[in-house]
Design a protein around this motif. Structure first.
Motif, mmCIF file in Angstrom:
data_model
loop_
_atom_site.group_PDB
_atom_site.id
_atom_site.type_symbol
_atom_site.label_atom_id
_atom_site.label_comp_id
_atom_site.label_asym_id
_atom_site.label_seq_id
_atom_site.Cartn_x
_atom_site.Cartn_y
_atom_site.Cartn_z
ATOM 1 N N TYR A 154 0.831 -1.206 0.000
ATOM 2 C CA TYR A 154 0.000 0.000 0.000
ATOM 3 C C TYR A 154 0.869 1.262 0.000
ATOM 4 C CZ TYR A 154 -4.005 2.981 1.166
ATOM 5 O OH TYR A 154 -4.987 3.932 1.157
ATOM 6 N N ASP A 155 1.932 1.252 0.787
ATOM 7 C CA ASP A 155 2.848 2.394 0.803
ATOM 8 C C ASP A 155 3.458 2.625 -0.577
ATOM 9 O OD1 ASP A 155 2.390 2.970 3.434
ATOM 10 O OD2 ASP A 155 4.217 2.022 4.193
ATOM 11 N N LYS A 156 3.789 1.548 -1.246
ATOM 12 C CA LYS A 156 4.350 1.654 -2.596
ATOM 13 C C LYS A 156 3.319 2.235 -3.565
ATOM 14 C CE LYS A 156 6.691 -1.114 -6.148
ATOM 15 N NZ LYS A 156 7.172 -2.482 -6.514
ATOM 16 N N ALA A 157 2.077 1.788 -3.431
ATOM 17 C CA ALA A 157 1.021 2.252 -4.331
ATOM 18 C C ALA A 157 0.711 3.732 -4.113
ATOM 19 C CB ALA A 157 -0.236 1.414 -4.125
ATOM 20 N N THR A 158 0.707 4.167 -2.848
ATOM 21 C CA THR A 158 0.426 5.578 -2.573
ATOM 22 C C THR A 158 1.621 6.457 -2.913
ATOM 23 O OG1 THR A 158 1.026 5.215 -0.236
ATOM 24 C CG2 THR A 158 -1.315 5.114 -0.812
ATOM 25 N N ALA A 159 2.837 5.945 -2.707
ATOM 26 C CA ALA A 159 4.033 6.710 -3.046
ATOM 27 C C ALA A 159 4.131 6.962 -4.548
ATOM 28 C CB ALA A 159 5.282 5.983 -2.552
ATOM 29 N N SER A 160 3.700 5.995 -5.331
ATOM 30 C CA SER A 160 3.729 6.146 -6.793
ATOM 31 C C SER A 160 2.645 7.084 -7.296
ATOM 32 C CB SER A 160 3.571 4.777 -7.462
ATOM 33 O OG SER A 160 2.241 4.285 -7.293
ATOM 34 N N GLY A 161 1.651 7.343 -6.443
ATOM 35 C CA GLY A 161 0.549 8.201 -6.843
ATOM 36 C C GLY A 161 -0.587 7.470 -7.515
ATOM 37 N N LYS A 209 -6.080 7.082 -8.694
ATOM 38 C CA LYS A 209 -5.699 8.469 -8.988
ATOM 39 C C LYS A 209 -6.635 9.136 -9.988
ATOM 40 C CE LYS A 209 -2.330 7.028 -12.511
ATOM 41 N NZ LYS A 209 -0.901 7.057 -12.911
ATOM 42 N N ASP A 210 -7.086 8.404 -11.008
ATOM 43 C CA ASP A 210 -7.974 9.000 -12.006
ATOM 44 C C ASP A 210 -9.308 9.394 -11.382
ATOM 45 O OD1 ASP A 210 -6.018 8.660 -13.892
ATOM 46 O OD2 ASP A 210 -6.936 6.886 -14.837
ATOM 47 N N PHE A 211 -9.833 8.530 -10.527
ATOM 48 C CA PHE A 211 -11.073 8.838 -9.819
ATOM 49 C C PHE A 211 -10.887 10.090 -8.970
ATOM 50 C CE2 PHE A 211 -13.842 8.597 -6.140
ATOM 51 C CZ PHE A 211 -15.072 8.269 -6.682
ATOM 52 N N TYR A 212 -9.778 10.182 -8.282
ATOM 53 C CA TYR A 212 -9.487 11.340 -7.423
ATOM 54 C C TYR A 212 -9.504 12.631 -8.231
ATOM 55 C CZ TYR A 212 -7.098 14.312 -4.029
ATOM 56 O OH TYR A 212 -6.780 15.332 -3.165
#
Length: 366
Positions: free
Chosen positions: A130-137, A298-301
């Motif tokens: 999860y940290d990797k996924a959020t760090a990548s954006g 990210k696209d949804f955001y």
């Protein structure tokens, strides 16, 4: 091919006819204007911005529909999906759907954009990925759904304290900690391998399966217990219900909020206190306090600011979620029914998440 009659006319005569036609059309237009035809719009007062035409509702965000939710395979996630999807559909006017699956596949789906919304991300269970996924954006964390979850190893309380009303005697009065389990293993004999006790693990494919495997090894319980992997969350809950009904021993992993911990008196066994050092090595310690978050692709955001604002405000509690789970179990209904029960009985909670006009649309649909 023969020429038309107009083409045969003398050139100067054709020009005179066209000129007369133009004068006639100009006169007609002047007459229509004088009689109240199309009028120019009144000038906008100086210093005021131009106003858009009035509409019944604000324009929808340009987000891919149907909005895809992570259909995680446990009941509390199903309830939160049902609540959020109902509000999104009835209050905001979007179409929704969900993809069924377990934690890791759903996280991978959200990284790729196949999944747009996850209502229950148990952070500590998938921290590295999860940290990797959020760090990548690729994935955006929107904040806490509920902060007071629990995970661990449980036994029925009647094993320790007895239950006089049911005629059940305490068979393990000194069972307090995971360290005490080896001397009580025979109480939990595995029907398929009576030489060891049975430990009911979490669901195959869930991240806690790998954690529990490390825990049992680190606690030295591999010598006295077999790990039994139920196929579904329902099967795991059914194993507790069956043991409880008969007043028999049961040992395994469970978590809250759940209807099981709300309906049955279970005792969580003590483990060494959680520390980051322990968790990063042997994991021979208690599960860390788990924040359960809401997250989106990210696209949804970027494409749905109205829904992002709603999901940022979406927050419940372990107690409230367990009440809804108990409602499901007691009334033998589905997650959608529990969601409707919540929306009808707890408006003071969910109306704080959305604008007033959205709340009115949801109320009207109920």
């Amino acid at each position: 091919m023969a020429q038309s009659d107009t083409a045969k006319m003398p050139r100067n005569r054709r020009f005179r006819q066209r000129g007369l036609l133009g004068i006639f059309m100009t006169a007609v237009m002047m007459l229509l204007t004088a009689c109240g035809g199309s009028q120019p719009a009144p000038a906008q007062p100086a210093g005021e911005p131009a106003k858009a035409p009035a509409t019944d509702a604000a324009p929808k965000s340009k987000v891919r529909e149907p909005i895809m939710f992570a259909g995680l395979d446990w009941d509390s996630a199903a309830i939160h999906n049902a609540i959020a999807r109902y509000i999104v559909e009835k209050g905001y006017g979007y179409k929704t759907d969900e993809i069924p699956g377990s934690t890791i596949p759903m996280l991978q789906g959200m990284i790729k954009g196949d999944v747009q919304v996850t209502m229950e991300m148990w952070y500590e269970n998938v921290k590295e990925a999860y940290d990797k996924a959020t760090a990548s954006g690729d994935v955006i964390d929107l904040g806490i759904n509920f902060p007071d979850s629990v995970q661990g190893f449980f036994v029925p309380t009647y094993m320790i304290k007895g239950d006089p009303a049911r005629g059940i005697k305490a068979v393990a009065p000194d069972l307090k900690s995971v360290k005490d389990l080896p001397k009580y293993w025979e109480l939990f004999k595995d029907p398929e391998n009576p030489g060891k006790g049975r430990f009911y693990d979490c669901i195959a494919g869930w991240s806690c399966e790998k954690v529990n495997q490390k825990k049992l090894t680190a606690y030295g319980l591999d010598d006295t217990f077999n790990r039994f992997l139920p196929g579904t969350g329902a099967a795991l809950a059914a194993s507790i219900a069956a043991a409880y009904k008969k007043g028999e021993p049961w040992l395994g992993y469970y978590w809250g909020p759940t209807w099981v911990l709300g309906q049955y008196d279970m005792t969580q066994l003590e483990e060494p206190p959680y520390s980051q050092e322990c968790w990063d090595t042997t994991q021979a310690c208690a599960y860390p306090p788990v924040k359960v978050t809401v997250s989106v692709h990210k696209d949804f955001y970027n494409q749905a600011p109205d829904l992002v604002e709603f999901l940022k405000k979406y927050e419940t509690s372990e107690k409230l979620t367990s009440e809804l789970l108990a409602y499901m179990e007691d009334n033998k209904v589905e997650s959608k029914d529990a969601a409707m029960h919540f929306l009808k009985t707890k408006p003071e909670v969910w109306t704080q998440w959305v604008p007033a006009d959205v709340a009115e649309k949801v109320k009207a649909s109920l």
